[in-house]
Design a protein around this motif. Structure first.
Motif, mmCIF file in Angstrom:
data_model
loop_
_atom_site.group_PDB
_atom_site.id
_atom_site.type_symbol
_atom_site.label_atom_id
_atom_site.label_comp_id
_atom_site.label_asym_id
_atom_site.label_seq_id
_atom_site.Cartn_x
_atom_site.Cartn_y
_atom_site.Cartn_z
ATOM 1 N N ASP A 275 0.829 -1.199 0.000
ATOM 2 C CA ASP A 275 0.000 0.000 0.000
ATOM 3 C C ASP A 275 0.863 1.249 0.000
ATOM 4 O O ASP A 275 0.526 2.245 -0.662
ATOM 5 C CB ASP A 275 -0.909 0.011 1.231
ATOM 6 N N GLU A 276 1.953 1.201 0.734
ATOM 7 C CA GLU A 276 2.825 2.366 0.823
ATOM 8 C C GLU A 276 3.350 2.761 -0.557
ATOM 9 O O GLU A 276 3.329 3.941 -0.938
ATOM 10 C CB GLU A 276 3.997 2.071 1.759
ATOM 11 N N PHE A 277 3.797 1.770 -1.339
ATOM 12 C CA PHE A 277 4.362 2.067 -2.648
ATOM 13 C C PHE A 277 3.282 2.515 -3.627
ATOM 14 O O PHE A 277 3.430 3.534 -4.317
ATOM 15 C CB PHE A 277 5.081 0.841 -3.202
ATOM 16 N N VAL A 278 2.173 1.789 -3.713
ATOM 17 C CA VAL A 278 1.133 2.127 -4.687
ATOM 18 C C VAL A 278 0.528 3.493 -4.381
ATOM 19 O O VAL A 278 0.315 4.310 -5.294
ATOM 20 C CB VAL A 278 0.044 1.035 -4.727
ATOM 21 N N SER A 279 0.255 3.767 -3.117
ATOM 22 C CA SER A 279 -0.306 5.077 -2.767
ATOM 23 C C SER A 279 0.673 6.193 -3.075
ATOM 24 O O SER A 279 0.277 7.289 -3.498
ATOM 25 C CB SER A 279 -0.708 5.108 -1.283
ATOM 26 N N LYS A 280 1.965 5.926 -2.900
ATOM 27 C CA LYS A 280 2.982 6.913 -3.247
ATOM 28 C C LYS A 280 2.973 7.202 -4.744
ATOM 29 O O LYS A 280 3.089 8.360 -5.175
ATOM 30 C CB LYS A 280 4.361 6.406 -2.822
ATOM 31 N N MET A 281 2.836 6.169 -5.558
ATOM 32 C CA MET A 281 2.827 6.349 -7.005
ATOM 33 C C MET A 281 1.585 7.138 -7.455
ATOM 34 O O MET A 281 1.669 7.982 -8.347
ATOM 35 C CB MET A 281 2.878 4.992 -7.709
ATOM 36 N N VAL A 282 0.444 6.884 -6.830
ATOM 37 C CA VAL A 282 -0.762 7.652 -7.149
ATOM 38 C C VAL A 282 -0.560 9.110 -6.761
ATOM 39 O O VAL A 282 -0.894 10.032 -7.520
ATOM 40 C CB VAL A 282 -1.993 7.055 -6.430
ATOM 41 N N GLU A 283 0.004 9.326 -5.597
ATOM 42 C CA GLU A 283 0.272 10.685 -5.121
ATOM 43 C C GLU A 283 1.210 11.434 -6.073
ATOM 44 O O GLU A 283 1.031 12.637 -6.322
ATOM 45 C CB GLU A 283 0.901 10.613 -3.726
ATOM 46 N N LYS A 284 2.188 10.729 -6.647
ATOM 47 C CA LYS A 284 3.136 11.376 -7.559
ATOM 48 C C LYS A 284 2.508 11.685 -8.913
ATOM 49 O O LYS A 284 3.066 12.457 -9.691
ATOM 50 C CB LYS A 284 4.368 10.490 -7.767
ATOM 51 N N GLY A 285 1.366 11.059 -9.218
ATOM 52 C CA GLY A 285 0.681 11.354 -10.462
ATOM 53 C C GLY A 285 0.607 10.217 -11.454
ATOM 54 O O GLY A 285 0.122 10.398 -12.580
ATOM 55 N N CYS A 286 1.070 9.017 -11.082
ATOM 56 C CA CYS A 286 1.024 7.874 -12.002
ATOM 57 C C CYS A 286 -0.423 7.493 -12.304
ATOM 58 O O CYS A 286 -1.251 7.402 -11.396
ATOM 59 C CB CYS A 286 1.730 6.662 -11.398
ATOM 60 N N THR A 287 -0.710 7.261 -13.578
ATOM 61 C CA THR A 287 -2.031 6.762 -13.967
ATOM 62 C C THR A 287 -1.977 5.290 -14.365
ATOM 63 O O THR A 287 -3.020 4.669 -14.567
ATOM 64 C CB THR A 287 -2.605 7.595 -15.132
ATOM 65 N N TYR A 288 -0.778 4.749 -14.514
ATOM 66 C CA TYR A 288 -0.580 3.340 -14.849
ATOM 67 C C TYR A 288 0.470 2.745 -13.922
ATOM 68 O O TYR A 288 1.356 3.449 -13.424
ATOM 69 C CB TYR A 288 -0.089 3.167 -16.289
ATOM 70 N N GLY A 289 0.370 1.440 -13.724
ATOM 71 C CA GLY A 289 1.403 0.715 -12.990
ATOM 72 C C GLY A 289 1.547 -0.675 -13.573
ATOM 73 O O GLY A 289 0.578 -1.436 -13.634
ATOM 74 N N TRP A 290 2.740 -1.000 -14.024
ATOM 75 C CA TRP A 290 3.003 -2.288 -14.672
ATOM 76 C C TRP A 290 3.954 -3.112 -13.813
ATOM 77 O O TRP A 290 5.045 -2.640 -13.449
ATOM 78 C CB TRP A 290 3.622 -2.083 -16.053
ATOM 79 N N PHE A 291 3.551 -4.329 -13.491
ATOM 80 C CA PHE A 291 4.385 -5.243 -12.726
ATOM 81 C C PHE A 291 4.880 -6.345 -13.652
ATOM 82 O O PHE A 291 4.092 -7.168 -14.127
ATOM 83 C CB PHE A 291 3.592 -5.858 -11.566
ATOM 84 N N PHE A 292 6.179 -6.350 -13.923
ATOM 85 C CA PHE A 292 6.792 -7.383 -14.749
ATOM 86 C C PHE A 292 7.654 -8.270 -13.861
ATOM 87 O O PHE A 292 8.807 -7.934 -13.570
ATOM 88 C CB PHE A 292 7.661 -6.761 -15.850
ATOM 89 N N GLN A 293 7.081 -9.370 -13.395
ATOM 90 C CA GLN A 293 7.845 -10.268 -12.538
ATOM 91 C C GLN A 293 9.131 -10.684 -13.253
ATOM 92 O O GLN A 293 9.141 -10.911 -14.457
ATOM 93 C CB GLN A 293 7.012 -11.494 -12.199
ATOM 94 N N TYR A 294 10.192 -10.762 -12.489
ATOM 95 C CA TYR A 294 11.497 -11.126 -13.069
ATOM 96 C C TYR A 294 11.405 -12.463 -13.803
ATOM 97 O O TYR A 294 10.931 -13.463 -13.263
ATOM 98 C CB TYR A 294 12.566 -11.224 -11.977
ATOM 99 N N ILE A 295 11.850 -12.448 -15.062
ATOM 100 C CA ILE A 295 11.879 -13.654 -15.887
ATOM 101 C C ILE A 295 13.347 -13.987 -16.176
ATOM 102 O O ILE A 295 14.103 -13.112 -16.621
ATOM 103 C CB ILE A 295 11.132 -13.434 -17.222
ATOM 104 N N PRO A 296 13.779 -15.198 -15.932
ATOM 105 C CA PRO A 296 15.194 -15.544 -16.115
ATOM 106 C C PRO A 296 15.567 -15.664 -17.595
ATOM 107 O O PRO A 296 15.491 -16.743 -18.188
ATOM 108 C CB PRO A 296 15.323 -16.879 -15.382
#
Length: 472
Positions: A275-296
């Motif tokens: 929650d801390e990270f996502v709320s921070k990103m919304v506060e900074k103005g992000c309208t998108y968030g992409w999670f790319f799990q590490y692929i070897p």
């Protein structure tokens, strides 16, 4: 008679196109107001524009979220209120209008000619050069003298083929670091009827670049970040976090649409999926968030860096909760397989063009049988490799295990061998090595034990809620 019929058909297409563009322009004007009524009216117009069931459903889903006051509705309002007029207009005209809602006639022409629908988007590497050297990034594995990139004329030719013959108006730009190339601006200007999502580390984005992005309107930056200041510094270097925060502030103030791109690993997934990270990103103005799990992937893939299967399930549950709480479009490119019917690769939804010109089925699957220096994109899409990948999706029906690299590594190896594909950079075929293959199989078996019961029980969701069948 054939000539007359063709002429009449052409006139009808032009009339239909003109009417569609008039509706789209009306929708753009409506979006300048962030009131719920005008937003719902705008999406009613967009539903009229749509001809495919999927795009009609998407427009209806937007209205439904407004009616139930879902955070997705506030996402729409945030863009309407916060984007400058250029970016707001291109967001509707290019991303929704040209890329999704007006593309049907061109896509249908392609299907009638070639026997299958074209993909919706292309991902391409502007260059493999980068000013950073991040752990786990395959661009960082290239040596100084072997950083490939495509000539501008080749890139422009490919984009014209995609736009003019397939109806693709949505392009994702990766690397390397795209802003290293000065001629990237020329590409965004030449294809101003297309929308570009540019994945960047943001360290080369200065005030002049922000002003230019605001003037263009058709570029959305997806800024790489690892969660906390400490995690970002550890992977990307000291001072990178502070630079990213500063660029986000500048983009927000200029009304340029942007989001974040994060790579969860065994070590940082808790930090990123919080929650801390996502709320921070919304506060900074992000309208998108992409999670790319590490692929070897790359020369020396490290399977131990992957998000553990148990943590992957926890990530899925957290993102469901975040979407019900925060006005930001969040996507996890493995856990969100149900949204797109499994894997997107092989030209089913998208494909990847490497900086060396190799036409790959996926940005993480570094194998190919065609290169744009000797082939067209269409030829690659029609190849046995791409057809085989498309025909097998979804694997075993479970869309929560969508990936042929980490969830069904046996499928990737089979496609590689049976279609005589070549590795697109030295060491890419390490996934065929018996040791790495065994590690991936062990990982996939654990994922299967967790996600098969979840899938069987129907305990999964799409990214945002789907309206009930009787919703009007």
């Amino acid at each position: 008679m054939g000539i007359i019929a063709a002429a009449i058909s052409g006139v009808r297409r032009r009339v239909t196109r003109a009417a569609s563009e008039a509706l789209l322009n009306q929708a753009v004007r409506l979006y300048a107001s962030a009131s719920d009524e005008t937003l719902k009216t705008m999406w009613r117009l967009m539903e009229k524009l749509a001809r495919e069931p999927g795009t009609k459903l998407e427009a209806r889903r937007m209205r439904y979220m407004i009616d139930i006051n879902h955070p997705g509705a506030e996402w729409l309002r945030r863009i309407a209120r916060g984007a400058n007029p250029n970016c707001r207009r291109k967001f509707i005209q290019n991303l929704y209008g040209n890329a999704w809602f007006l593309a049907t006639p061109k896509r249908e022409e392609f299907r009638q000619k070639h026997g299958f629908l074209p993909p919706w988007l292309m991902v391409f590497d502007m260059t493999m050069r980068c000013n950073l050297k991040c752990e786990g990034c395959w661009a960082a594995s290239y040596k100084a003298g072997e950083k490939p990139e495509l000539d501008y004329d080749v890139l422009a030719r490919v984009l014209r083929e995609c736009r003019d013959e397939m109806g693709i108006h949505f392009f994702v730009v990766t690397g390397g670091e795209p802003f290293i190339r000065e001629d990237s601006w020329r590409l965004y200007e030449e294809f101003n009827d297309c929308q570009f999502h540019i994945y960047t580390n943001a360290t080369l984005v200065d005030d002049a670049a922000v002003r230019r992005l605001a003037e263009l309107g058709n570029c959305q930056l997806m800024i790489s970040i690892e969660g906390s200041r400490e995690s970002t510094a550890r992977r990307r270097g000291e001072g990178t976090y502070e630079k990213v925060m500063s660029v986000m502030d500048s983009l927000r103030e200029a009304g340029v649409l942007f989001g974040f791109s994060a790579t969860p690993t065994r070590h940082n997934w808790q930090d990123i999926c919080s929650d801390e990270f996502v709320s921070k990103m919304v506060e900074k103005g992000c309208t998108y968030g992409w999670f790319f799990q590490y692929i070897p992937v790359g020369r020396n893939p490290d399977v131990s860096l992957m998000v553990p299967p148990e943590a992957r399930e926890e990530m899925r549950q957290r993102l469901y909760r975040f979407r019900d709480k925060y006005p930001i479009y969040l996507v996890d490119f493995w856990n969100d397989g149900p949204e797109v019917g499994g894997c997107m690769a092989g030209g089913r939804y998208y494909f990847h063009l490497s900086a060396n010109g190799d036409i790959e089925p996926c940005v993480f699957a570094h194998l190919a049988t065609h290169n744009v220096k000797t082939s067209t994109i269409t030829e690659a899409l029609k190849s046995p490799l791409f057809r085989a990948i498309r025909n097998e999706i979804p694997y075993e029906g479970n869309r929560l295990r969508p990936c042929m690299i980490i969830d069904r590594p046996d499928v990737l190896r089979r496609h590689w061998i049976e279609n005589k594909a070549y590795p697109t950079h030295p060491g890419a075929d390490v996934v065929l090595d018996s040791r790495v293959a065994a590690q991936l199989e062990e990982y996939a078996a654990k994922v299967k034990s967790i996600f098969d019961p979840v899938w069987a029980a129907g305990q999964y969701r799409t990214i945002w809620p789907t309206p009930p069948a009787d919703y009007q």
